[in-house]
Motif scaffolding. Structure first.
Motif, short mmCIF file in Angstrom:
data_model
loop_
_atom_site.label_atom_id
_atom_site.label_comp_id
_atom_site.label_asym_id
_atom_site.label_seq_id
_atom_site.Cartn_x
_atom_site.Cartn_y
_atom_site.Cartn_z
N GLY A 1 0.85 -1.21 -0.16
CA GLY A 1 -0.05 0.05 0.05
C GLY A 1 1.09 1.28 0.09
N ARG A 2 0.22 2.41 0.15
CA ARG A 2 0.64 3.83 0.10
C ARG A 2 1.42 4.00 1.35
N ILE A 3 2.63 4.32 1.45
CA ILE A 3 3.19 4.77 2.66
C ILE A 3 3.41 6.33 3.03
N GLY B 1 12.30 -3.55 -6.20
CA GLY B 1 11.15 -3.63 -6.64
C GLY B 1 10.43 -2.14 -6.94
N LEU B 2 11.24 -1.13 -6.90
CA LEU B 2 10.51 0.35 -6.67
C LEU B 2 10.06 0.54 -8.17
N VAL C 1 15.89 -6.30 3.31
CA VAL C 1 15.76 -5.72 2.21
C VAL C 1 14.25 -5.55 2.25
N LEU C 2 13.83 -4.37 1.71
CA LEU C 2 12.34 -3.59 1.69
C LEU C 2 12.11 -4.15 0.19
N ASP C 3 11.02 -4.89 -0.04
CA ASP C 3 10.67 -4.95 -1.46
C ASP C 3 9.31 -4.24 -1.60
N LEU C 4 9.39 -3.05 -2.39
CA LEU C 4 8.74 -2.23 -2.39
C LEU C 4 7.67 -2.49 -3.70
N SER C 5 7.61 -3.57 -4.14
CA SER C 5 7.21 -3.67 -5.65
C SER C 5 5.34 -3.44 -5.41
N ARG C 6 4.69 -3.41 -3.96
CA ARG C 6 3.53 -3.45 -3.79
C ARG C 6 3.16 -2.11 -3.11
#
Length: 573
Positions: free
Chosen positions: A454-456, A516-517, A481-486
């Motif tokens: 979601g949106r952060i 995943g940006l 690792v932060l996967d930001l694909s979602r």
């Protein structure tokens, strides 16, 4: 939405001759259902029954020339009727017919004006802000209130109306004085409706039962046995009715709630019965159409109007192909006004109440409550809250409760996004949530993969940080690792939170990577000081890229460990 309402509707330019028969049949069939129900709904609102005829005629005609749905049937509904009853009862306590007509015109005009204003402001998206569970609860509450309101007419009782709890007590207190003949007629009406719907679902059941009840009253002299009827119904066209401007300040809160429900019900019905080969209903165009339908009806005696789900379903099932079906329905209502109004005088209140109860019960759906509970208990609580708000606080207050609950639900979901630890499915490049159900999934020693969704932004950045900390602490990972694909968007507060997290991790000897940006998020990160501190070397296309890089870093350590072990073995020998 067009900049102006067309004088000649768009559908006429694309009309096909072969649709005419289907539209005529559908219009006649829908009229047989709409007219008796509209008469009944007028009584719910405390208005004369002929108001139901006006509402089945004028708004239907206006909508046919402006609306975007080909099959939406616009008159009034149980929900709108009970809301109108609440509003009118607050300003016309003595039931004076002239004051009631002026108040009804004022209320209906206000509803129309609000809907038109919303269309001009392009507020059609507001329909999406009431969640389905909350709407289910709201409709269930309305069904309970309507049934309780109609019970005195089914039993031939009279008592002053009050709160829901008061009405329940007064009903049971009055049972010793019930009219057996009235109750018997009501019961027969309900049985007939059930049988007709069960064995002949395409038949206009309300028309049959109302006609049979009128014949029974005339043939058996039921009025002499205590059965109350509607009484004289004025024949002819509706008279011009002017609103009372002085009531506007008192009625606008109720009008706003009614406008919201009118639009919500209309767009829901329009979308539900649109076919794939038809243009999709336009929300802003529907606001404009229902707004003008209400405003036009206000001056000609109609009550608040909107698209009804059940009558639209009948219209579609009967074969309607265009708005011409609605015009046919309106012409039948006009014919009843001019030719058959005297017959309406013999219509029993018990029969109208039975029709209202029969179709209102459908608003209460235990199956929908069970389905919500099965999926998510929290949303089930929201549905119950909305239902209780309508029953215990009132219908307008129930709308406010429903809106507040929906917004609270939205705020809760947005402010508390999930953060998952991930593992990889063996033999694939698919990563999924770490779960005890999948013990075979691959983990990478020293590497922690996390995925927020979601949106952060400022309302949830702290929650995201609080969810990440224990996962990092329990993992003893060297690289997080932060996967930001979602994650589809980040803003300043979120980037500051990530920067602080990076600093804390670095102080503990742990490195933070991002993966995943999407282009928007990547651009925001690069512009921020956090992105400059992070550098391109710690940003990756996807998690598979991360694993490859991690193995490159870990392999020398593994090889060094193996060499040290060999040297130790040689020394021991």
């Amino acid at each position: 939405m067009s900049d102006r309402a067309p004088i000649v509707p768009d559908w006429l330019f694309h009309y096909q001759k072969q649709w005419a028969r289907a539209d005529t049949v559908a219009g006649l069939t829908t009229a047989a259902v709409v007219i008796p129900k509209a008469l009944a709904y007028a009584t719910i609102a405390g208005l004369p029954v002929q108001v139901g005829l006006y509402t089945a005629c004028v708004p239907m005609i206006v909508y046919a020339f402006i609306g975007s749905s080909r099959v939406l049937s616009v008159s009034t509904t149980t929900t709108l009727a009970i809301l109108a009853a609440n509003a009118l009862g607050n300003v016309v306590a003595n039931g004076d017919p002239h004051a009631l007509a002026a108040a009804n015109a004022t209320l209906t005009l206000l509803v129309g004006a609000m809907l038109v204003a919303a269309a001009v402001l392009r507020l059609g998206f507001v329909a999406n802000f009431i969640s389905e569970p909350v709407l289910v609860g709201f409709k269930a509450g309305v069904a309970i209130v309507i049934v309780m309101d109609q019970l005195p007419k089914l039993f031939g009782l009279h008592y002053p109306k009050g709160s829901f709890v008061h009405n329940v007590g007064a009903f049971f207190a009055g049972l010793p004085h019930l009219s057996m003949s009235t109750l018997a007629l009501a019961a027969l009406t309900l049985v007939a409706l059930v049988l007709l719907e069960r064995f002949t679902p395409r038949a206009p059941a309300p028309l049959f039962v109302v006609a049979a009840a009128i014949v029974a009253v005339a043939a058996f002299g039921l009025r002499a046995h205590g059965v109350e009827t509607v009484g004289a119904v004025p024949a002819g066209l509706p008279s011009w009715t002017l609103p009372d401007v002085s009531l506007a300040l008192k009625l606008w809160p109720d009008a706003m709630g009614i406008a919201l429900m009118s639009f919500t019900e209309s767009i829901a019905a329009a979308r539900a019965f649109a076919r794939n080969d038809e243009p999709a209903p336009d929300a802003n165009r529907e606001l404009l159409a229902t707004g003008f339908a209400n405003a036009g009806g206000a001056f000609l005696g109609a009550m608040t109007a909107g698209g009804g789900t059940s009558q639209t379903a009948v219209n579609r099932q009967a074969g309607a192909r265009s708005q011409l079906a609605g015009l046919v329905t309106a012409l039948i209502a006009l014919a009843v006004m001019l030719l058959f109004a005297p017959l309406m005088a013999l219509m029993p209140h018990a029969t109208l109440a039975a029709v209202v109860v029969f179709y209102s019960i459908g608003l209460f759906s235990p199956a929908e409550f069970r389905a919500i509970l099965k999926i998510r208990r929290t949303e089930f609580v929201w549905a119950l809250t909305a239902c209780a708000g309508v029953v215990l606080l009132g219908t307008l207050e129930g709308i406010l409760v429903a809106i507040v609950v929906s917004l609270f639900a939205l705020a809760h979901q947005v402010s508390n996004p999930p953060v998952y630890a991930l593992k990889r499915i063996p033999g694939t490049n698919v990563f999924r949530r770490d779960s005890r159900r999948h013990p075979e999934d691959e983990a990478f020693p020293g590497l922690l993969l996390l995925r927020p969704e979601g949106r952060i932004f400022f309302a949830n950045a702290q929650h995201v940080a609080e969810k990440i900390r224990p996962l990092v602490r329990d993992s003893n990972a060297r690289i997080v690792v932060l996967d930001l694909s979602r994650v589809f968007d980040v803003e300043y507060t979120a980037l500051k939170m990530l920067s602080e997290a990076d600093a804390r991790l670095a102080a503990n000897g742990t490195t933070l990577w991002l993966a995943g940006l999407n282009p928007g998020v990547l651009d925001a990160v690069r512009r921020a000081p956090f992105g400059q501190a992070l550098g391109e070397a710690r940003m990756f296309y996807n998690l598979e890229h991360v694993v490859e890089k991690y193995r490159e870093i870990v392999s020398p350590d593994v090889d060094a460990n193996r060499t040290d072990d060999t040297d130790d073995d040689s020394a021991r020998h």
